[in-house]
Design a protein around this motif. Structure first.
Motif: not given
Lengths: 328, 260
Positions: B200, B224, B243-251, B204
């Motif tokens: 993860n 990605d 999934t996509r982590d919305p806080a850091v916008n990374a897979p 990022r």
């Protein structure tokens, strides 16, 4: 770990000087420091002059040289193998050297060449031990624990070879060889001092020159390679120089164990870590320790003498056990 | 820039290869991450760069020159490596330890080159270990020790830095420090090659990822492109979703429970 301070060097040098003066002064015939000084400046009776200059002084200088060689050899082996239990005696280096020296003696070779034959024996023992450790380890890795065990086995094998070599010689020779295998500087002459001095000077100069490389080796083989060190060549170089030093002491004074083990630990306890400083510290401490041990060997039950190797072993074995406990 | 070109590695001539036909490039100004399960050949690739394992075929180059043809000390000046493990038998003062990174720059007799002490303090500042300079290595915590090791690699200089699992045993704060440091080094022009299990964080911070499985590359490209659920599930042999982590916008990989 305490902080290293400049005055430690002065204290070390003073203690070494004091032990040397005691080493020359004390013995079956005890002399005062003034008598020693007078003998050195040749204003003394012939008997005192003879005791000081031809008996005790070469003995003390030889003990100091043996200490320098074993101390510097020990710290180099410990750093190179990254093992605080490494030393020439335990790695079989001294045993191999002893085989070479005994063979040289029995062949009637000139004593100045004994170190060379002892070195051949030590070199064979080192290569055998490394070979065994490499064979047992993962590719490209030398397992230091296996190396230590291999050294012990090579040492035992060397002992067996010596016994075979001595099987057919006269009891007198065996007595001499036995005394020598227990280590002694009692028969020191200026001639022995001179040739051992040459070997020690050459070996220590070499180790000092390559000390930065050995510093890097302490990080482990992969990290050392990452810093530009040719790990195999550097290890071999350090081993052979240490083996030469240990072999020369074996040829001059027999088997003296545990000095190479104890001395580097004492130097580190004074806060030393850089290899060049370690070499200097181990030279002073090693010389002090062997001169003091020889003094002890002489004064415990006069006029008899204890074997020097027995004294250093009695001091060194408990130390080894303490270190072994700490490693767990 | 570090490039592996169709590299195959076997530990012994007769043994089957542990790495097969791997090609990858770690460009300047980027964090390139090698990921994969235990035993997939990641560290072997690092050891091959150091010349510690022989190549069966292919080559590894730095700025186009085969590393096998670069003298070791020159190579050490071009590329610094923080290996996975390091021996800590003998403790040293931290400043002295970081200064070991200057070894490839020292002259005959190990004399210090001009600027060595400056390089050591600059490296310590960059790695955030200035306050540790007076300490002894065996008194450091795991996080401090890893940063001090990175500082030693920075003192080595060069435009390429290889970090082999630099965050194993580190808590999240110390882990983030190392990843941020890697990323800022890349931003200032270093080619950073990072081996890590932290998928993860890699997703990022890395510019590109290489996924290894059984010694071969199974996916490569931007995070990605590599962070695909069905692919990672197969490689790691464990049910998971990406999934996509919305806080850091990374897979983001989320391992699931395997039904028993």
């Amino acid at each position: 770990m305490i902080v290293h301070r400049a005055w430690h060097w002065w204290i070390g040098t003073l203690v070494f000087g004091a032990v040397c003066v005691l080493g020359v002064a004390l013995g079956t015939v005890s002399l005062s420091p003034m008598q020693v000084l007078a003998a050195l400046t040749s204003h003394a009776p012939a008997a005192v002059h003879s005791i000081v200059v031809t008996l005790r002084l070469p003995r003390v200088v030889l003990a100091a040289l043996v200490g320098v060689a074993l101390g510097t050899s020990g710290t180099t082996l410990q750093a190179t193998l990254r093992n605080p239990l490494a030393e020439p005696y335990l790695l079989g280096v001294s045993g191999g050297a002893a085989v070479g020296a005994v063979a040289a003696m029995m062949l009637g070779v000139s004593s100045a060449l004994w170190p060379l034959l002892a070195f051949v024996g030590a070199g064979v023992a080192v290569l055998l031990a490394i070979g065994v450790a490499r064979g047992a380890g993962r590719s490209g890795h030398t397992d230091v624990r296996v190396l230590l065990m291999a050294g012990v086995v090579v040492g035992a094998f060397a002992n067996a070879l010596i016994m075979i070599l001595l099987a057919n010689v006269s009891p007198n020779t065996i007595r001499g060889a036995l005394w020598w295998m227990m280590g002694s500087v009692a028969d020191a002459t200026w001639y022995t001092v001179a040739w051992l001095g040459l070997y020690v000077a050459a070996g220590v100069a070499y180790l000092v020159a390559y000390a930065p490389e050995i510093d890097v080796l302490t990080l482990g083989e992969d990290s050392a390679a990452g810093l530009g060190v040719d790990v195999h060549r550097a290890t071999r170089r350090a081993f052979l120089a240490s083996a030469l030093l240990a072999a020369a002491t074996v040829a001059a004074a027999g088997l003296i164990g545990f000095v190479g083990l104890v001395v580097p630990h004492m130097a580190r306890a004074f806060g030393l870590s850089r290899q060049r400083a370690m070499l200097a510290g181990c030279a002073i401490i090693g010389a002090t320790l062997v001169v003091a041990s020889d003094l002890l060997a002489r004064v415990v039950i006069p006029p008899s003498e204890l074997p020097l190797g027995a004294v250093t072993a009695v001091l060194g074995v408990p130390f080894f056990l303490i270190q072994l406990r700490r490693m767990r | 820039m570090i490039a592996y070109e169709d590299v195959t590695i076997a530990y012994a001539a007769s043994a089957s290869p542990v790495v097969t036909g791997v090609s990858l490039r770690a460009e300047r100004g980027a964090v390139t991450a090698i990921v994969g399960p235990n035993g997939s050949g990641k560290s072997t690739l690092v050891r091959a760069l150091l010349g510690r394992v022989p190549l069966v075929s292919g080559r590894i180059t730095i700025d186009g020159t085969d590393v096998a043809e670069i003298p070791r000390r020159d190579l050490a000046r071009l590329c610094a490596v923080v290996t996975q493990r390091e021996d800590t038998t003998f403790a040293r003062n931290v400043a002295e330890y970081i200064a070991l990174g200057r070894y490839p720059h020292t002259g005959a007799w190990g004399s210090a080159a001009a600027g060595d002490s400056g390089a050591v303090s600059a490296a310590a500042r960059r790695a955030g270990v200035e306050s540790l300079l007076g300490r002894v290595t065996d008194e450091l915590s795991g996080g401090e020790w890893q940063r001090v090791r990175v500082a030693r690699a920075l003192a080595q200089g060069g435009d390429a830095l290889v970090l082999d699992e630099p965050t194993s045993f580190l808590d999240v704060g110390h882990e983030m420090q190392i990843f941020q440091l890697a990323s800022s080094l890349a931003e200032s022009g270093t080619a950073v090659l990072l081996v890590s299990h932290q998928l993860n964080l890699v997703a990022r911070f890395a510019t590109s990822m290489i996924l290894l499985h059984h010694g071969a590359v199974v996916a490569t490209g931007a995070p990605d492109a590599v962070m695909r659920g069905e692919l990672l599930e197969r490689v790691y042999d464990w049910p998971l979703v990406v999934t996509r982590d919305p806080a850091v916008n990374a897979p983001m990989l989320v391992p699931l429970r395997r039904s028993t």
